[in-house]
Design an enzyme around this catalytic site. Structure first.
Site, PDB file in Angstrom:
ATOM      1  N   HIS A 186      62.551  28.298  40.451  1.00 12.59           N
ATOM      2  CA  HIS A 186      61.349  28.005  39.676  1.00 12.59           C
ATOM      3  C   HIS A 186      61.234  26.517  39.376  1.00 12.59           C
ATOM      4  O   HIS A 186      60.148  25.926  39.457  1.00 12.59           O
ATOM      5  CB  HIS A 186      61.366  28.798  38.363  1.00 12.59           C
ATOM      6  N   ARG A 288      48.762  34.092  46.455  1.00 14.19           N
ATOM      7  CA  ARG A 288      49.601  35.089  45.794  1.00 14.19           C
ATOM      8  C   ARG A 288      48.749  35.841  44.776  1.00 14.19           C
ATOM      9  O   ARG A 288      48.151  35.225  43.900  1.00 14.19           O
ATOM     10  CB  ARG A 288      50.772  34.421  45.078  1.00 14.19           C
ATOM     11  N   ARG A 325      47.817  37.331  50.382  1.00 12.72           N
ATOM     12  CA  ARG A 325      48.958  38.254  50.450  1.00 12.72           C
ATOM     13  C   ARG A 325      48.717  39.372  49.440  1.00 12.72           C
ATOM     14  O   ARG A 325      48.519  39.101  48.256  1.00 12.72           O
ATOM     15  CB  ARG A 325      50.263  37.533  50.118  1.00 12.72           C
ATOM     16  N   GLU A 415      59.546  37.869  56.874  1.00 13.30           N
ATOM     17  CA  GLU A 415      60.504  37.510  55.833  1.00 13.30           C
ATOM     18  C   GLU A 415      61.839  38.218  56.045  1.00 13.30           C
ATOM     19  O   GLU A 415      62.802  37.958  55.332  1.00 13.30           O
ATOM     20  CB  GLU A 415      59.957  37.909  54.454  1.00 13.30           C
ATOM     21  N   ASN A 438      61.293  31.216  52.540  1.00 11.28           N
ATOM     22  CA  ASN A 438      62.194  31.387  51.399  1.00 11.28           C
ATOM     23  C   ASN A 438      62.959  32.706  51.509  1.00 11.28           C
ATOM     24  O   ASN A 438      64.189  32.750  51.440  1.00 11.28           O
ATOM     25  CB  ASN A 438      61.411  31.369  50.082  1.00 11.28           C
ATOM     26  N   ASP A 439      62.211  33.801  51.663  1.00 14.16           N
ATOM     27  CA  ASP A 439      62.858  35.098  51.783  1.00 14.16           C
ATOM     28  C   ASP A 439      63.549  35.263  53.132  1.00 14.16           C
ATOM     29  O   ASP A 439      64.591  35.926  53.227  1.00 14.16           O
ATOM     30  CB  ASP A 439      61.849  36.228  51.569  1.00 14.16           C
ATOM     31  N   ARG A 449      68.122  33.380  46.855  1.00 11.68           N
ATOM     32  CA  ARG A 449      67.397  32.109  46.817  1.00 11.68           C
ATOM     33  C   ARG A 449      67.431  31.439  45.454  1.00 11.68           C
ATOM     34  O   ARG A 449      67.039  30.282  45.318  1.00 11.68           O
ATOM     35  CB  ARG A 449      65.946  32.329  47.244  1.00 11.68           C
ATOM     36  N   CYS A 486      54.318  29.645  55.479  1.00  8.74           N
ATOM     37  CA  CYS A 486      53.813  29.496  54.110  1.00  8.74           C
ATOM     38  C   CYS A 486      54.949  29.395  53.095  1.00  8.74           C
ATOM     39  O   CYS A 486      54.720  29.427  51.896  1.00  8.74           O
ATOM     40  CB  CYS A 486      52.898  30.662  53.740  1.00  8.74           C
TER      41      CYS A 486
END
Length: 556
Positions: A186, A288, A325, A415, A438-439, A449, A486
């Site tokens: 974050h 998102r 998404r 992902e 990321n995933d 992560r 993305c």
């Protein structure tokens, strides 16, 4: 004497200033017993403190807006968790003070997460922050947080809670350095949104003495302690050169020889749109939609409420591309009405598309709302599903889109390694791929992560991750379809060139990163990007990959 430390650079720019440390955490309250007749009063104090902290977090979120607002609203929900509150009241009933009951209840929940393998380790830092805020209010002491200072400074912390990062004043906080965290934590995401240079995962950062002058390079992850005048001049010159390049760069994303690479924005809701438009985003590569569902975790938002929110974003990009998404619930985004509370490992359980297929009415309402929101607009709407594992998943999603009457392109997020390895099969059912790096890194390397201790495995320069990206891009090219990125990888200008060389057809990132990526792409030809990609994949470590690509692109 000048020394150099190396962390993980997560937000571009250079900051030079004196060190100031984050306020210390709340001390552990004394374990004293209270008479039984005082329990109701203490329970009332606890409830009032919890509600006050939750209200403060929501207020901070409203002020910050955008991505920060969603993070802080999730923290407020954490503060009000009914199971935690029930445990607090139980402890007060058997003799604890309100502050001690809160401290112990949160400690028990923290231990539960740790013992479950730390799959929610990123939320442990958030949990600690909520606890500290509640205990501070009960003790009547100042909240832990950003230090008071009239002069600009570099902030040093073990980790930064979202509530602190969200309201950092960039005119005072020149940059920040944390001991923990990772490139997709974050703190990192919010730092990029703020445009504040930041370095995370730097062991020993807390040992830097108050008032020490440091230079923070958020691009490389380098921290120069007591930098010489020559080093300061060198870094300042480089920063000014970057700023000039950004000012001179405008228009659509493209390599120097004209190969188009659309640069899109990641947005978490309507509040993020102005920054994306100002940065020159050519559309939205990741919209998102969780923000709508986090407002009330007990039930899904109405179709009308969804239509209103979606239309605000779609209207901002007339004749642009907007990739939405659908709801990605589960794992670190649990929703009471959707996700089971007793999953042993939510990150590997029912999340994303799996959740929606278990609750088809929620998916149907969202797809219908998107269809109505796009009606009559010239926008190019594309809708994608998170956590697609195989062709069966992709077909189920595409069928749901058709049944909802959605006139849009249907896509799948890559992902999970299986989706990258079988991308061509998945593309028989959908029209595009979007890589959530990321995933994808998390599942490729079995490395959470949010855990700083495994941050080297979350590095998007890892050659194995580049191989999976290349496999996906090659599959899309063979099928005549598009394959974008993305994830946070797209926000690294050097890596953006490598991704282009791997065959990625669009890049989506936080708005603050778009000018950096645009300017860097414009300096290199497609052939140079392809050579840099090949050089990076030929290495064995993330650091070697980065250096190999840099050598190619700098002409060494």
């Amino acid at each position: 004497m000048e020394t150099t430390l190396r962390g993980v650079g997560v937000s571009h720019g250079v900051a030079i200033g004196e060190v100031r440390h984050m306020g210390t955490a709340v001390l552990e309250p004394p374990a004293k017993q209270i008479p039984a007749d005082e329990a109701p009063r203490e329970q009332g104090r606890a409830r009032q403190a919890v509600e006050a902290v939750a209200a403060d977090l929501i207020a901070r979120g409203n002020l910050a807006g955008g991505e920060a607002q969603h993070v802080l609203e999730a923290q407020a929900m954490m503060a009000q968790d009914p199971e935690l509150m029930a445990d607090v009241e139980r402890r007060i009933t058997v003799g604890s003070t309100a502050e001690r009951a809160v401290y112990d209840a949160f400690a028990a929940y923290r231990a539960l997460l740790a013992n479950a393998g730390e799959y929610l380790a990123g939320r442990v830092a958030d949990l600690d922050d909520v606890r500290n805020r509640i205990v501070a209010r009960l003790l009547g002491v100042p909240m832990p947080g950003v230090p008071d200072s009239d002069e600009p400074y570099v902030l040093i912390a073990r980790d930064l809670a979202p509530a602190d990062t969200a309201l950092l004043d960039p005119t005072l906080v020149l940059g920040f350095v944390t001991e923990e965290g990772g490139p997709t934590s974050h703190s990192a995401i919010l730092a990029r949104a703020l445009g504040v240079p930041a370095v995370v995962a730097l062991p020993g950062a807390g040992e830097l003495a108050e008032g020490t002058v440091v230079a923070v390079d958020g691009s490389t992850g380098d921290i120069f302690v007591d930098p010489s005048a020559e080093k300061r001049a060198e870094l300042t010159k480089a920063a000014e050169a970057r700023k000039a390049a950004l000012a001179a760069s405008s228009g659509p994303g493209a390599t120097s020889d004209g190969h188009k690479v659309p640069l899109l924005a990641n947005v978490g809701g309507p509040a993020d749109v102005p920054a994306a438009v100002e940065a020159g985003a050519e559309g939205v590569g990741l919209f998102r939609t969780e923000f709508l569902f986090l407002d009330d975790s007990a039930k899904a938002p109405s179709e009308a409420k969804q239509v209103e929110a979606y239309r605000k974003v779609l209207e901002a990009f007339p004749e642009g591309r907007v990739v939405v998404r659908v709801l990605d619930a589960g794992a670190d985004k649990p929703l009471d009405f959707l996700t089971p509370a007793d999953e042993p490992n939510p990150a590997l359980g029912v999340r994303g598309l799996r959740t929606l297929l278990d609750h088809p009415e929620v998916l149907r309402t969202q797809l219908t709302a998107l269809a109505k929101a796009a009606a009559g607009l010239p926008v190019y709407l594309e809708v994608m599903a998170p956590m697609v594992a195989d062709r069966t998943d992709a077909k189920a999603f595409a069928d749901a889109c058709r049944e909802a009457g959605l006139r849009a392109k249907f896509g799948a997020m890559v992902e999970i390694p299986s989706a990258a390895l079988r991308a061509r099969s998945i593309l028989q059912e959908v029209e595009f791929l979007s890589l959530g790096t990321n995933d994808l890194a998390q599942y490729t390397f079995a490395a959470d992560r949010q855990v700083g201790a495994v941050s080297r495995l979350q590095d998007p320069w890892q050659p194995a991750l580049l191989d999976l990206i290349a496999a996906s891009a090659e599959a899309a090219k063979a099928e005549g379809k598009s394959c974008g990125v993305c994830g946070e990888a797209a926000s690294d200008p050097l890596l953006a060139c490598v991704l282009t060389g791997l065959g990625v057809t669009s890049l989506s990132m936080g708005a603050a990163s778009i000018p950096y990526v645009r300017a860097t792409l414009a300096k290199h030809t497609l052939a140079q990007c392809e050579r840099a990609a090949a050089a990076a994949r030929a290495t064995d470590t993330a650091e070697e990959a980065r250096l190999a690509a840099q050598a190619v692109l700098s002409g060494e």
